[in-house]
Design an enzyme around this catalytic site. Structure first.
Site, short mmCIF file in Angstrom:
data_model
loop_
_atom_site.label_atom_id
_atom_site.label_comp_id
_atom_site.label_asym_id
_atom_site.label_seq_id
_atom_site.Cartn_x
_atom_site.Cartn_y
_atom_site.Cartn_z
CD1 TRP A 54 -0.40 -1.46 3.53
CD2 TRP A 54 0.70 0.52 3.56
NE1 TRP A 54 0.40 -1.55 4.53
CE2 TRP A 54 0.92 -0.20 4.74
CE3 TRP A 54 1.01 1.90 3.35
CZ2 TRP A 54 1.65 0.32 5.37
CZ3 TRP A 54 1.71 2.24 4.19
CH2 TRP A 54 1.96 1.56 5.43
CE LYS B 195 -3.94 -9.17 -1.69
NZ LYS B 195 -4.39 -8.10 -0.51
CB CYS C 268 10.39 -8.59 3.03
SG CYS C 268 9.52 -9.90 2.02
CD GLU D 258 10.11 -2.19 7.40
OE1 GLU D 258 10.30 -1.59 6.38
OE2 GLU D 258 9.39 -3.48 7.32
#
Length: 491
Positions: free
Chosen positions: A159, A183, A260, A393
């Site tokens: 996002w 997706k 990632c 993170e």
């Protein structure tokens, strides 16, 4: 100049087989603006049956060959037309992303969406420069080594920068001849849903470009477990990346490539001549999207002799990135994506205070409405080495500062993390630059810069920042298999 969703028809359904379809389950995802709190258009929540249907349609399109066996030059022309259509609808796409994510409309208009369009064009213009190879083992035989498309590939996007990351993945996937089932993140699906119709308008055959919005733990999981999906390509958290690896092993051992999390080290040495510049570049790359960038330089490792001077420059630079109303084209910084993300980041700032670290909050006026999820740039110093602030993170506008004394100590601090996505060193000493570049374990190391890499440079991480590469010529390898054809020659 301000923009709002009311000037556009907002499509919220899945795009499968060249048309928008309503899933049979009728489930919806409720969404609220992180800026105003107002309710946003609900998007459909696809489930396993919808994913099955999308994969079935994509596989049929792949096997029929209308795209997979199309001449490369024609695929190239269609993708360039696709990029042109996205450029024509740039403001619409930017508006959809800005309203869903709370990120500054200015950033989408002038940076993010143009970068996505540029990526599509780069890959389209590169595809006819990809050559297969041959080997000559002896006078009686030769071997052709060629690339073949995987088939149906699943793409799961994040996002924080919805369209750029999507373009990095669907462009090489499509140009290699694959069909895609995408997706998007449930927090930012509207732009990819809209772009699917532009793909069809550009000439991509029905069934080749499909979008199934929904929750990651349902639709994303179903895509990763599907036996007819030949590859899964993901950008997001390391936690979800690990789950996807498990799903791949539980299903058909499909190709998997992950980009990632990160905890980027930003090393500032006493041998750099312009500390103000280094601070300004740090502030821009750390705070422009509220710190919601996997490769954000969130750990500053600065030599103790220049720490105070550098921090003074950084405090000043951070004031330019205080969040404002993101829907005003004049403003460069908006909000974090959701109330949930806001609360998560604020807990880290509270943790810093609990641990007696020094917390510096950027001070400047803001025109955000009361209750908006904007977080002021935050600089944290005097942190214990075992603190979660250093290890985890945060994914917000929070930079953690550590001091070092020797080059060896700086490298040790830089590598003391499970992540390895991007980093930087600032020095005018060539030997020192080379020392750090070779020893810091990241997939992308900047010297006297940050965030200026382009489509020609591979992007991907080491360690738990993932595997595989986005961008560059190397990305085509991710979406294809190598096949050897051995020919015996008589005569």
């Amino acid at each position: 100049m301000k923009y709002d969703l009311s000037q556009y028809h907002v499509e919220t359904r899945a795009f499968i087989g060249g048309e928008y379809v309503q899933p049979k389950n009728n489930h919806k995802i409720e969404k609220y603006s992180s800026v105003t709190g107002e309710k946003l258009p609900e998007i459909v929540a696809c489930d396993e049956k919808d994913v099955d249907y999308a994969v079935e349609i994509a596989l049929k399109a792949y096997q029929q060959g209308s795209w997979s066996r199309m001449e490369g030059k024609e695929r190239q022309r269609i993708m360039l037309r696709f990029a042109d259509l996205m450029e024509k609808h740039l403001e619409e796409i930017a508006t959809l992303d800005a309203y869903e994510t709370g990120r500054a409309f200015q950033n989408y208009v002038y940076d993010s969406i143009p970068k996505a369009i540029e990526a599509i064009r780069y890959f389209a213009e590169s595809i006819d420069k990809i050559y297969d190879k041959s080997a000559s083992p002896g006078p009686g035989a030769f071997c052709v080594v060629k690339r073949e498309a995987l088939g149906v590939v699943g793409i799961i996007t994040p996002w924080n920068d919805p369209m750029v990351v999507a373009a990095w993945k669907f462009s090489p996937a499509l140009l290699m001849g694959n069909s895609v089932v995408m997706k998007p993140a449930e927090q930012s699906s509207l732009s990819l849903i809209r772009v699917a119709a532009l793909a069809k308008e550009a000439g991509i055959p029905d069934g080749v470009f499909n979008v199934v919005p929904g929750y990651g733990e349902i639709a994303g999981k179903a895509l990763a477990l599907h036996q007819d999906v030949a590859g899964i390509f993901f950008t997001g958290s390391s936690e979800v990346g690990k789950l996807l690896i498990q799903y791949v092993g539980q299903s058909n051992m499909k190709r998997v490539a992950l980009e990632c999390g990160g905890k980027g080290p930003y090393i500032v040495t006493p041998h750099y001549s312009d500390l103000e510049e280094a601070a300004a570049v740090l502030a821009q790359n750390m705070f422009y999207n509220q710190g919601q960038i996997c490769s954000a330089p969130s750990r500053v490792i600065v030599h103790q002799s220049i720490q105070e001077q550098f921090l003074e420059y950084l405090r000043k630079a951070a004031e330019d990135y205080v969040p404002q109303n993101p829907y005003d084209i004049r403003n460069r910084v908006g909000c974090v994506v959701s109330r949930e993300q806001y609360d998560r980041v604020m807990k880290y700032i509270d943790l810093a205070r609990q641990e007696n670290a020094d917390v510096i909050i950027a001070a400047s006026d803001s025109d955000l409405p009361e209750g908006a999820c904007g977080i002021r740039p935050t600089i944290i110093t005097k942190i214990s080495e075992d603190s979660r602030l250093i290890k985890e993170e945060i994914f917000g506008p929070v930079v953690c500062v550590q001091a070092y004394r020797t080059k060896e100590e700086a490298v040790a601090l830089a590598n003391d993390t499970i992540y390895g996505l991007a980093g930087a060193v600032w020095t005018n000493d060539l030997n020192e630059a080379y020392y750090f570049a070779n020893r810091v374990k990241v997939g992308l190391m900047h010297i006297n810069s940050y965030g200026e890499d382009d489509n020609t440079s591979p992007f991907g991480g080491f360690k738990q920042s993932g595997n595989g590469k986005d961008k560059s010529i190397y990305a085509f390898d991710e979406y294809s298999e190598l096949k050897s054809i051995w020919v015996k020659v008589h005569g």
